[in-house]
Design a protein around this motif. Structure first.
Motif, PDB file in Angstrom:
ATOM      1  N   GLN A   1     -17.552   6.627  74.371  1.00 31.68           N
ATOM      2  CA  GLN A   1     -18.294   7.878  74.226  1.00 31.68           C
ATOM      3  C   GLN A   1     -17.450   9.096  74.604  1.00 31.68           C
ATOM      4  O   GLN A   1     -17.473  10.120  73.914  1.00 31.68           O
ATOM      5  CB  GLN A   1     -19.564   7.840  75.094  1.00 31.68           C
ATOM      6  CG  GLN A   1     -20.490   9.028  74.884  1.00 31.68           C
ATOM      7  CD  GLN A   1     -21.062   9.114  73.478  1.00 31.68           C
ATOM      8  OE1 GLN A   1     -21.596   8.131  72.977  1.00 31.68           O
ATOM      9  NE2 GLN A   1     -20.940  10.281  72.849  1.00 31.68           N
ATOM     10  N   SER A   2     -16.687   8.986  75.695  1.00 31.62           N
ATOM     11  CA  SER A   2     -15.877  10.127  76.144  1.00 31.62           C
ATOM     12  C   SER A   2     -14.797  10.477  75.124  1.00 31.62           C
ATOM     13  O   SER A   2     -14.528  11.660  74.865  1.00 31.62           O
ATOM     14  CB  SER A   2     -15.239   9.821  77.508  1.00 31.62           C
ATOM     15  OG  SER A   2     -14.431   8.651  77.424  1.00 31.62           O
TER      16      SER A   2
ATOM     17  N   TYR B   1     -14.940   9.776  71.868  1.00 29.00           N
ATOM     18  CA  TYR B   1     -15.652  10.297  70.702  1.00 29.00           C
ATOM     19  C   TYR B   1     -15.931  11.792  70.865  1.00 29.00           C
ATOM     20  O   TYR B   1     -15.677  12.591  69.956  1.00 29.00           O
ATOM     21  CB  TYR B   1     -16.959   9.521  70.528  1.00 29.00           C
ATOM     22  CG  TYR B   1     -17.892  10.044  69.466  1.00 29.00           C
ATOM     23  CD1 TYR B   1     -17.584   9.920  68.107  1.00 29.00           C
ATOM     24  CD2 TYR B   1     -19.093  10.661  69.817  1.00 29.00           C
ATOM     25  CE1 TYR B   1     -18.453  10.403  67.136  1.00 29.00           C
ATOM     26  CE2 TYR B   1     -19.965  11.143  68.850  1.00 29.00           C
ATOM     27  CZ  TYR B   1     -19.650  11.009  67.509  1.00 29.00           C
ATOM     28  OH  TYR B   1     -20.502  11.488  66.550  1.00 29.00           O
ATOM     29  N   ASN B   2     -16.417  12.192  72.038  1.00 32.54           N
ATOM     30  CA  ASN B   2     -16.699  13.605  72.307  1.00 32.54           C
ATOM     31  C   ASN B   2     -15.421  14.442  72.268  1.00 32.54           C
ATOM     32  O   ASN B   2     -15.409  15.554  71.725  1.00 32.54           O
ATOM     33  CB  ASN B   2     -17.371  13.763  73.677  1.00 32.54           C
ATOM     34  CG  ASN B   2     -18.749  13.114  73.726  1.00 32.54           C
ATOM     35  OD1 ASN B   2     -19.375  12.889  72.699  1.00 32.54           O
ATOM     36  ND2 ASN B   2     -19.211  12.789  74.926  1.00 32.54           N
ATOM     37  N   ARG B   3     -14.356  13.892  72.841  1.00 35.56           N
ATOM     38  CA  ARG B   3     -13.087  14.625  72.898  1.00 35.56           C
ATOM     39  C   ARG B   3     -12.491  14.836  71.500  1.00 35.56           C
ATOM     40  O   ARG B   3     -12.018  15.926  71.161  1.00 35.56           O
ATOM     41  CB  ARG B   3     -12.096  13.851  73.783  1.00 35.56           C
ATOM     42  CG  ARG B   3     -10.819  14.623  74.093  1.00 35.56           C
ATOM     43  CD  ARG B   3      -9.995  13.925  75.148  1.00 35.56           C
ATOM     44  NE  ARG B   3      -9.429  12.665  74.687  1.00 35.56           N
ATOM     45  CZ  ARG B   3      -9.789  11.467  75.144  1.00 35.56           C
ATOM     46  NH1 ARG B   3     -10.725  11.369  76.079  1.00 35.56           N
ATOM     47  NH2 ARG B   3      -9.229  10.363  74.687  1.00 35.56           N
ATOM     48  N   LEU B   4     -12.539  13.802  70.668  1.00 35.93           N
ATOM     49  CA  LEU B   4     -11.967  13.907  69.326  1.00 35.93           C
ATOM     50  C   LEU B   4     -12.820  14.783  68.407  1.00 35.93           C
ATOM     51  O   LEU B   4     -12.297  15.454  67.514  1.00 35.93           O
ATOM     52  CB  LEU B   4     -11.790  12.510  68.716  1.00 35.93           C
ATOM     53  CG  LEU B   4     -10.793  11.592  69.429  1.00 35.93           C
ATOM     54  CD1 LEU B   4     -10.601  10.287  68.662  1.00 35.93           C
ATOM     55  CD2 LEU B   4      -9.438  12.278  69.623  1.00 35.93           C
ATOM     56  N   LEU B   5     -14.130  14.781  68.626  1.00 33.37           N
ATOM     57  CA  LEU B   5     -14.999  15.692  67.863  1.00 33.37           C
ATOM     58  C   LEU B   5     -14.634  17.148  68.157  1.00 33.37           C
ATOM     59  O   LEU B   5     -14.605  17.989  67.250  1.00 33.37           O
ATOM     60  CB  LEU B   5     -16.469  15.452  68.223  1.00 33.37           C
ATOM     61  CG  LEU B   5     -17.265  14.457  67.390  1.00 33.37           C
ATOM     62  CD1 LEU B   5     -18.692  14.377  67.905  1.00 33.37           C
ATOM     63  CD2 LEU B   5     -17.260  14.792  65.906  1.00 33.37           C
ATOM     64  N   GLU B   6     -14.342  17.429  69.407  1.00 31.56           N
ATOM     65  CA  GLU B   6     -13.947  18.784  69.807  1.00 31.56           C
ATOM     66  C   GLU B   6     -12.600  19.148  69.190  1.00 31.56           C
ATOM     67  O   GLU B   6     -12.410  20.264  68.691  1.00 31.56           O
ATOM     68  CB  GLU B   6     -13.874  18.872  71.333  1.00 31.56           C
ATOM     69  CG  GLU B   6     -13.724  20.283  71.854  1.00 31.56           C
ATOM     70  CD  GLU B   6     -13.780  20.339  73.375  1.00 31.56           C
ATOM     71  OE1 GLU B   6     -13.297  21.343  73.932  1.00 31.56           O
ATOM     72  OE2 GLU B   6     -14.309  19.405  73.991  1.00 31.56           O
ATOM     73  N   LEU B   7     -11.660  18.191  69.210  1.00 30.38           N
ATOM     74  CA  LEU B   7     -10.340  18.423  68.604  1.00 30.38           C
ATOM     75  C   LEU B   7     -10.471  18.648  67.100  1.00 30.38           C
ATOM     76  O   LEU B   7      -9.734  19.448  66.507  1.00 30.38           O
ATOM     77  CB  LEU B   7      -9.432  17.215  68.874  1.00 30.38           C
ATOM     78  CG  LEU B   7      -8.048  17.227  68.219  1.00 30.38           C
ATOM     79  CD1 LEU B   7      -7.203  18.402  68.729  1.00 30.38           C
ATOM     80  CD2 LEU B   7      -7.316  15.903  68.476  1.00 30.38           C
ATOM     81  N   ASN B   8     -11.431  17.984  66.476  1.00 25.78           N
ATOM     82  CA  ASN B   8     -11.616  18.054  65.032  1.00 25.78           C
ATOM     83  C   ASN B   8     -11.995  19.455  64.554  1.00 25.78           C
ATOM     84  O   ASN B   8     -11.819  19.787  63.380  1.00 25.78           O
ATOM     85  CB  ASN B   8     -12.707  17.057  64.617  1.00 25.78           C
ATOM     86  CG  ASN B   8     -12.832  16.907  63.110  1.00 25.78           C
ATOM     87  OD1 ASN B   8     -11.895  16.514  62.430  1.00 25.78           O
ATOM     88  ND2 ASN B   8     -13.992  17.243  62.572  1.00 25.78           N
ATOM     89  N   ILE B   9     -12.487  20.290  65.457  1.00 23.21           N
ATOM     90  CA  ILE B   9     -12.807  21.679  65.109  1.00 23.21           C
ATOM     91  C   ILE B   9     -11.534  22.446  64.750  1.00 23.21           C
ATOM     92  O   ILE B   9     -11.514  23.291  63.848  1.00 23.21           O
ATOM     93  CB  ILE B   9     -13.538  22.377  66.274  1.00 23.21           C
ATOM     94  CG1 ILE B   9     -14.873  21.672  66.555  1.00 23.21           C
ATOM     95  CG2 ILE B   9     -13.768  23.852  65.983  1.00 23.21           C
ATOM     96  CD1 ILE B   9     -15.549  22.128  67.829  1.00 23.21           C
ATOM     97  N   LYS B  10     -10.437  22.096  65.446  1.00 28.05           N
ATOM     98  CA  LYS B  10      -9.162  22.793  65.231  1.00 28.05           C
ATOM     99  C   LYS B  10      -8.279  22.072  64.214  1.00 28.05           C
ATOM    100  O   LYS B  10      -7.552  22.698  63.453  1.00 28.05           O
ATOM    101  CB  LYS B  10      -8.407  22.903  66.566  1.00 28.05           C
ATOM    102  CG  LYS B  10      -9.170  23.632  67.652  1.00 28.05           C
ATOM    103  CD  LYS B  10      -8.404  23.576  68.964  1.00 28.05           C
ATOM    104  CE  LYS B  10      -9.205  24.219  70.081  1.00 28.05           C
ATOM    105  NZ  LYS B  10      -8.527  24.080  71.395  1.00 28.05           N
TER     106      LYS B  10
END
Length: 274
Positions: A132-133, A135-144
């Motif tokens: 889960q951690s 997944y959350n981190r990569l979703l945030e990176l995916n914005i950039k």
């Protein structure tokens, strides 16, 4: 004799190194090698970043290891993207699904038993792809920067690894049912075509006309897998659905006419260049 002893020493060192690496990391690193050599080879993709392996991190953790496994750039299309590799053995899961289906096939099922069978298959066929951690981190990176997940599913019965490449935003949670990956499969032992990566940059997200789940734009099959199975039972081609396939607005749609009138006109204009 000295040469033989030297060879034995080398073998011992290699064996010790392999034994010290947890099995999950070993298979994961082997799949990473497969991804680089076969799916994203240097002849097609430049390597911009590679995360440190288990041995390097066990000696001194590198902060860059929080990034996905690879960052690639395709020279022809000049697109950059991250790849996070995940390897999962689904032999037990697939065997359980086969066993469950076989038990239910041996007798005539009621409607309630059909629903129960689907629920059980959904339950046992779901695999956690990312913690889960992460997944959350990569979703945030995916914005950039675009992040793609490269998943390798191993099935012992076929002695084969089935690779899939899926944009992280297509994962609604950190887990996914193995059957929901079918649209993302990469032919084994073939390079991932750069045009396919480029397609992930386009906004092609559409909606299931029954439940509004995000799916690919497929006018010929505008339902998600679960809703498609439910629809197949009745086979009513014009049965009323709830949403427009393209824009997702509340709309009386159907498999025969999946789009609202506004989206239908837009698609007609594009197809016929009106």
């Amino acid at each position: 004799m000295n040469e033989f002893n030297e060879l034995i020493d080398i073998l011992r060192k290699v064996t010790r190194t392999k034994l010290n690496i947890p099995k999950s990391f070993l298979t994961g690193e082997e799949f990473e090698d497969f991804a680089r050599e076969v799916l994203f080879p240097k002849e097609v993709y430049d390597l911009l970043h590679k995360t440190h392996n288990y041995k390097q991190n066990s000696q001194d953790f590198v902060e860059d290891s929080l990034l996905p496994d690879f960052k690639f750039r395709n020279r022809d299309l000049n697109i950059e993207f991250y790849i996070e590799c995940k390897y999962r053995d689904i032999t037990k899961i697939q065997n359980n699904i086969d066993e469950l289906t076989k038990i239910h096939e041996s007798k005539k099922r009621t409607h309630e038993e059909e629903i129960l069978l689907e629920k059980n298959i959904n339950k046992i066929g779901t695999v956690e792809i990312l913690p889960q951690s992460q997944y959350n981190r990569l979703l945030e990176l995916n914005i950039k920067q675009r992040v793609l997940i490269c998943i390798g599913l191993y099935y012992e019965k076929t002695k084969n690894i089935y690779p899939y490449v899926i944009p992280i935003e297509h994962l609604t949670t950190n887990s996914i049912h193995i059957y929901d990956l079918e649209n993302y499969i990469v032919p084994n032992n073939y390079t991932v075509i750069p045009d396919r990566i480029a397609e992930f940059y386009l906004d092609k997200s559409s909606n299931c006309i029954s439940c509004k789940k995000t799916i690919e734009n497929r006018l010929q099959q505008p339902l998600c897998r679960e809703c498609h199975f439910n629809w197949q039972r009745n086979r009513v081609f014009k049965s009323e659905m709830n949403y427009c396939h393209s824009c997702g607005k509340k709309h009386k749609s159907s498999v025969a006419r999946p789009n609202c009138i506004e989206c239908y006109k837009k698609n007609i204009n594009v197809v016929f260049d009106i």
